[in-house]
Scaffold this active site. Sequence first.
Site, PDB file in Angstrom:
ATOM      1  N   LYS A  22       0.482  -2.967 -14.942  1.00 32.62           N
ATOM      2  CA  LYS A  22      -0.917  -3.078 -14.488  1.00 32.62           C
ATOM      3  C   LYS A  22      -1.002  -2.742 -13.003  1.00 32.62           C
ATOM      4  CE  LYS A  22      -2.562  -7.279 -13.318  1.00 32.62           C
ATOM      5  NZ  LYS A  22      -3.199  -7.485 -12.013  1.00 32.62           N
ATOM      6  N   ASN A  23      -0.159  -3.368 -12.199  1.00 26.69           N
ATOM      7  CA  ASN A  23      -0.284  -3.239 -10.741  1.00 26.69           C
ATOM      8  C   ASN A  23       0.181  -1.898 -10.210  1.00 26.69           C
ATOM      9  OD1 ASN A  23      -1.402  -5.714 -10.759  1.00 26.69           O
ATOM     10  ND2 ASN A  23       0.343  -6.786  -9.863  1.00 26.69           N
ATOM     11  N   ARG A  94     -10.264  -7.233  -8.017  1.00 29.16           N
ATOM     12  CA  ARG A  94     -10.002  -7.072  -6.579  1.00 29.16           C
ATOM     13  C   ARG A  94      -9.427  -5.707  -6.259  1.00 29.16           C
ATOM     14  NH1 ARG A  94      -8.658  -9.476  -2.094  1.00 29.16           N
ATOM     15  NH2 ARG A  94      -6.844  -8.643  -1.035  1.00 29.16           N
ATOM     16  N   CYS A 118     -10.431 -15.257  -5.148  1.00 27.74           N
ATOM     17  CA  CYS A 118      -9.907 -15.299  -6.523  1.00 27.74           C
ATOM     18  C   CYS A 118      -9.656 -16.778  -6.818  1.00 27.74           C
ATOM     19  CB  CYS A 118      -8.630 -14.476  -6.649  1.00 27.74           C
ATOM     20  SG  CYS A 118      -7.266 -15.239  -5.820  1.00 27.74           S
ATOM     21  N   ARG A 123      -8.877 -14.025  -0.423  1.00 32.39           N
ATOM     22  CA  ARG A 123      -7.882 -12.939  -0.381  1.00 32.39           C
ATOM     23  C   ARG A 123      -8.427 -11.945   0.654  1.00 32.39           C
ATOM     24  NH1 ARG A 123      -5.651 -12.349  -5.601  1.00 32.39           N
ATOM     25  NH2 ARG A 123      -4.498 -10.484  -4.968  1.00 32.39           N
ATOM     26  N   PRO A 124      -8.062 -12.098   1.927  1.00 35.16           N
ATOM     27  CA  PRO A 124      -8.674 -11.282   2.978  1.00 35.16           C
ATOM     28  C   PRO A 124      -8.343  -9.793   2.829  1.00 35.16           C
ATOM     29  CG  PRO A 124      -6.797 -12.497   3.829  1.00 35.16           C
ATOM     30  CD  PRO A 124      -7.023 -12.995   2.432  1.00 35.16           C
ATOM     31  N   ASP A 126      -8.757  -7.942   5.856  1.00 36.35           N
ATOM     32  CA  ASP A 126      -8.845  -7.571   7.281  1.00 36.35           C
ATOM     33  C   ASP A 126      -7.829  -6.488   7.660  1.00 36.35           C
ATOM     34  OD1 ASP A 126      -7.005  -9.633   6.621  1.00 36.35           O
ATOM     35  OD2 ASP A 126      -6.717 -10.104   8.730  1.00 36.35           O
ATOM     36  N   LEU A 127      -6.635  -6.534   7.050  1.00 36.82           N
ATOM     37  CA  LEU A 127      -5.613  -5.532   7.410  1.00 36.82           C
ATOM     38  C   LEU A 127      -6.039  -4.138   6.948  1.00 36.82           C
ATOM     39  CD1 LEU A 127      -2.378  -7.530   6.502  1.00 36.82           C
ATOM     40  CD2 LEU A 127      -3.258  -7.004   8.788  1.00 36.82           C
ATOM     41  N   VAL A 331       4.234 -16.185   0.138  1.00 36.48           N
ATOM     42  CA  VAL A 331       3.270 -15.065   0.185  1.00 36.48           C
ATOM     43  C   VAL A 331       1.850 -15.613   0.083  1.00 36.48           C
ATOM     44  CG1 VAL A 331       2.500 -12.949  -0.981  1.00 36.48           C
ATOM     45  CG2 VAL A 331       4.957 -13.490  -0.834  1.00 36.48           C
ATOM     46  N   ARG A 401      -6.484  -9.887 -18.947  1.00 37.99           N
ATOM     47  CA  ARG A 401      -6.543  -8.994 -17.786  1.00 37.99           C
ATOM     48  C   ARG A 401      -5.206  -8.304 -17.556  1.00 37.99           C
ATOM     49  NH1 ARG A 401      -8.625 -11.387 -12.392  1.00 37.99           N
ATOM     50  NH2 ARG A 401      -8.009  -9.259 -11.933  1.00 37.99           N
TER      51      ARG A 401
END
Length: 422
Positions: A22-23, A94, A118, A123-124, A126-127, A331, A401
Site C-alpha cells: 500500500k505505502n 493522508r 489521524c 500528523r503535521p 510543516d516539513l 517515530v 484500508r
Amino acid sequence: MDKFVIEGPTPLKGTIPISGSKNAALPLMAAALLGHTSSRLSLIPRLQDIDTFNRVIAETGTTIHFNGKENSLVIDPSGLSNTIAPYDLVRKMRASFYMLGALIGHAGEAKVSLPGGCAWGPRPVDLHLQGFEKMGVRIKLDQGYVFASIPGNSVEGGEFTLEPSSVGATINLVLGAVKRAKFFVIKNAAQEPDVVLLCRMLQKMGADIEGIGTDTLTIRKVEKLEGVEFSNAPDRIETGTYMIAAALHPESEVTLTGCKPEDLGDFPRTFSKLGVDFQIDGSTIFIRSAENIHPVSIKTKIYPGFPTDLQAQWATLMTQANGLSTVTDTVYFDRFSYVPELNRLGANLRVEKNNVTIHGKTKLIGAAVMSTDLRASVSLVMAGLVAEGTSEILRVYHLDRGYEKLEDKLNRVGASIKRVVQ
Ligand code: EPZ
C-alpha cells in the site's frame, strides 16, 4: 460498520500470499502524473486507500483504470486539467497530500487540502511546506488549503534538511523537484524502500536523481518524463504482520510467499530473537512457532530500524511471551490506542509516555474490542486468534484500508473469522 467475529484459539497452518505494498503503491501512482504518456503499474493491491487515491487522481481529469483481475493500474495524465485535491477526499487518506508534489511537478501549480489528523493524533506537514518554499515554490495557506505556484516553469532549488526524517516529505519534495528544480538537495532524506522504489520509477521515466537509497538525494530538473511499465513491491508491513501472527500460537506453521525480505531491514534479526524457527528462502519465508516465546523489547526507528507500523502487532505477540518486555515508539509518541483494547482481552500492558510495558505470558479471553486505526486494528485481530472463546472486532473498515483479503488469507490457514455486515 462491519465487524469481525473471531473464534479462538486457533493455530495457523498453511501458505499466505503477500500482496502489493500500500505505502509503496501510493507514491508510484502520484509519479505517473508526471509522465508525458501513460504508465502501467502492476502488483497494485485492491484496498480502500488505493481506491480513495484513484478518486483523488481522477478528480484532476486524469484517466485511471484499475484492473482487479491483474491487480494493475493504467494512468494516463494527458487529460489532467484540474490542479485541485479537494478536502472531502484528502481527509479520507493522508497520502493524498502527495498530490501537492505531483501537481507542482506536472503543472507548476496546485490547490491541495491540508490532510486532517489521524486516529492517534496530529500528523503535521510543516516539513513538506518548508521544503517546497526552500525549493522556490510559492506556498500560501488559506481556508485549510495549500496554494502552491512557481514563477515561470522552473525554480532555482537549493538544499533542505529534514528534521525529523520524513517519508512523506521526502516523497512529496522528490515529486515536485524532478521536473521543476534546477538543483535540489534533500538531506536526512527517508531511506524506506517505498522512497527507493519511487526514485527508481522516476529514474526509469527519465528523472535525474543521485543518492538513491542514501539519506542525501540530489535532483536536477529534466524537461520531460515518459510514462513507464513499473512493478510495485510486495508489502513489507503485511509481511511483518503475518510473520508475527505466525509466532502467536505454539502450533502454527506458516509459509509466506511473494515476499521481498530485503525490504524488511533489521526486522528479521529482531524476529530471530523470539526463539521460533524461521527461514528466508528467496521470496519465501517459513515460520514454525514454539511453546516458549522469548520476551524481546523493541524500539521503533526509521528504516532500516524496527518499523513503527509493526509496533502494535509486536505488542500483541509479547502478551504471549514468557516474561516482561517493552515496546517504545520513537517515530510517533502516542500510537498506543490498541493498549486499552488489548487489556480488555486480559492482557497486562501499561503505557508510560512513548513506552508500553507488557507482562507475558497472559491468557487472553475473547471480548468485544474497538478498532481505531489500521495497525491497531490488525493487532486486535491477531489477539482474537489466540484469545479463548469469541472476540468481536468492531469498525473493521480500518483494516480494509490496508490489508488485502485479510480474513480470507487467515481463514485459509485455519483461523475462524466471520465478517458481519452491520
Ligand atoms: C508514512 O507516513 C507511512 N504512510 C506511515 O504508515 C508510517 O507510519 C510513517 O511513514 C513512518 O514510517 C504512508 O506511507 C502512506 P513521516 P508519513 O512523515 O509519511 C513527523 C500506515 O499504517 N513529521 O515519515 O506521514 C511525523 O509527525 C501508515 O500504513 C513532521 O514533524 O510519516 C512523525 O513523527 C501510518 N512534519 C515523523 O515525522 C512533517 O511535515 C515521521 O513521519 C512530516 C512528518
